[in-house]
Design a protein around this motif. Sequence first.
Motif, short mmCIF file in Angstrom:
data_model
loop_
_atom_site.label_atom_id
_atom_site.label_comp_id
_atom_site.label_asym_id
_atom_site.label_seq_id
_atom_site.Cartn_x
_atom_site.Cartn_y
_atom_site.Cartn_z
N GLY A 10 -14.99 -15.39 2.82
CA GLY A 10 -13.62 -15.70 3.26
C GLY A 10 -12.54 -15.21 2.31
O GLY A 10 -11.77 -16.00 1.76
N ASN A 13 -8.02 -14.44 3.60
CA ASN A 13 -6.92 -15.39 3.73
C ASN A 13 -6.98 -16.44 2.62
O ASN A 13 -8.01 -16.60 1.98
N GLY A 16 -9.44 -17.76 -0.92
CA GLY A 16 -10.40 -16.67 -1.12
C GLY A 16 -9.69 -15.34 -1.38
O GLY A 16 -10.11 -14.56 -2.24
N ARG A 35 -15.36 -12.32 8.46
CA ARG A 35 -15.67 -12.14 9.89
C ARG A 35 -14.84 -11.05 10.54
O ARG A 35 -15.18 -10.58 11.62
N ASN A 36 -13.73 -10.66 9.90
CA ASN A 36 -12.78 -9.77 10.57
C ASN A 36 -12.65 -8.45 9.80
O ASN A 36 -12.09 -8.40 8.69
N LYS A 39 -9.02 -7.21 8.92
CA LYS A 39 -8.43 -7.94 7.79
C LYS A 39 -9.07 -7.52 6.47
O LYS A 39 -8.42 -7.45 5.44
N SER A 59 -19.48 -10.55 8.81
CA SER A 59 -20.39 -11.51 9.45
C SER A 59 -19.60 -12.76 9.84
O SER A 59 -18.86 -13.30 9.03
N ASN A 89 -16.53 -20.07 -0.20
CA ASN A 89 -15.15 -20.51 0.02
C ASN A 89 -14.80 -20.69 1.50
O ASN A 89 -14.06 -21.60 1.87
N ALA A 90 -15.33 -19.81 2.36
CA ALA A 90 -14.94 -19.84 3.78
C ALA A 90 -15.20 -21.21 4.38
O ALA A 90 -16.22 -21.84 4.10
N SER A 141 -15.21 -27.65 -2.00
CA SER A 141 -15.32 -28.98 -1.40
C SER A 141 -13.93 -29.48 -1.01
O SER A 141 -13.00 -28.69 -0.86
N GLY A 187 -7.89 -29.40 -4.07
CA GLY A 187 -6.70 -30.22 -3.81
C GLY A 187 -5.75 -29.49 -2.86
O GLY A 187 -6.02 -28.36 -2.42
N THR A 189 -3.45 -27.25 -1.15
CA THR A 189 -3.11 -25.86 -1.49
C THR A 189 -2.42 -25.21 -0.30
O THR A 189 -2.84 -25.40 0.86
#
Length: 236
Positions: A10, A13, A16, A35-36, A39, A59, A89-90, A141, A187, A189
């Motif tokens: 990820g 955006n 990430g 996935r894109n 992008k 993927s 991260n995604a 998380s 936190g 963001t």
Amino acid sequence: MKNKNIVITGTTNGIGYALATQLVKKSANLICINRNADKADQFHEDLDTSNIACLDLISDLATLNESNCQELVDEILKDFDEIHGIVLNAGILGPLKPLQDVNEEEWKKIFDVNVHANFLLLKHLVPLISLNAKAKIILLSSGVGYEGRAYWGAYSASKFALNGLAEILADELSTHKNIQVISFNPGATNTAMRTQAFPSEDPSSISSTESVAKDILKLLDEDFDAPKLHLSRSDI
Ligand code: NDP
């Protein structure tokens, strides 16, 4: 981070993207899973990646399975002998609503992206981790992964599961002193996900992606010894 091979999911955006940007500036090599494809191309247009090795893997983590995960690993092994860091991260938030209104499909998709894909990636990527250098496995998380909150349904439950996955993996890897597993709560963001959850919030009142990415960069540094498995920004 020079010459370190870091896998991030990820990077098109939010947090990430900011992390990948800073890693490029530190001359780390990147293996980005997105996935894109358009992008992902834009990322290269935005940044000069000519001095690093940068592998783009496309993927959709919502449909990742054992065999296409193995294909991703095969692609990585064509360019890299080993990896030194993994940042899972995604993630997706899904709709915020009472549990009784969450439909099965929504619930399942959130678990597919936030938990199942991360399980598969860990299963297939951990064996690629270098045994000769300190390595970090960082799972993104959330505060609602430690304390359930009304209306955060599948997202909250998925982050509890992710924290459990981090604890299990850390225990299983406890004899590998070179590998640290960290479950990191960034936190509030300023990202698209945060805006989805809090549309009327003033973005300037919360952390920027750049400042959060700086902290994740610190976690990835081999000189940083994580004081515990579950970390928030105040622990760094
Ligand atoms: P964003 O929504 O800004 O970015 C999420 C990233 O994940 C994007 O690159 C997105 O791709 C990618 N992604 C989503 N679904 C898939 C999929 N099916 N396959 C592949 N990639 C996918 O989120 P944030 O940057 O805010 O969040 C990053 C992490 O931090 C998440 O795990 C989130 O839970 C966690 N977090 C964020 C907080 C915040 O306040 N922002 C607070 C606590 C935790 P695309 O660009 O194609 O959409």
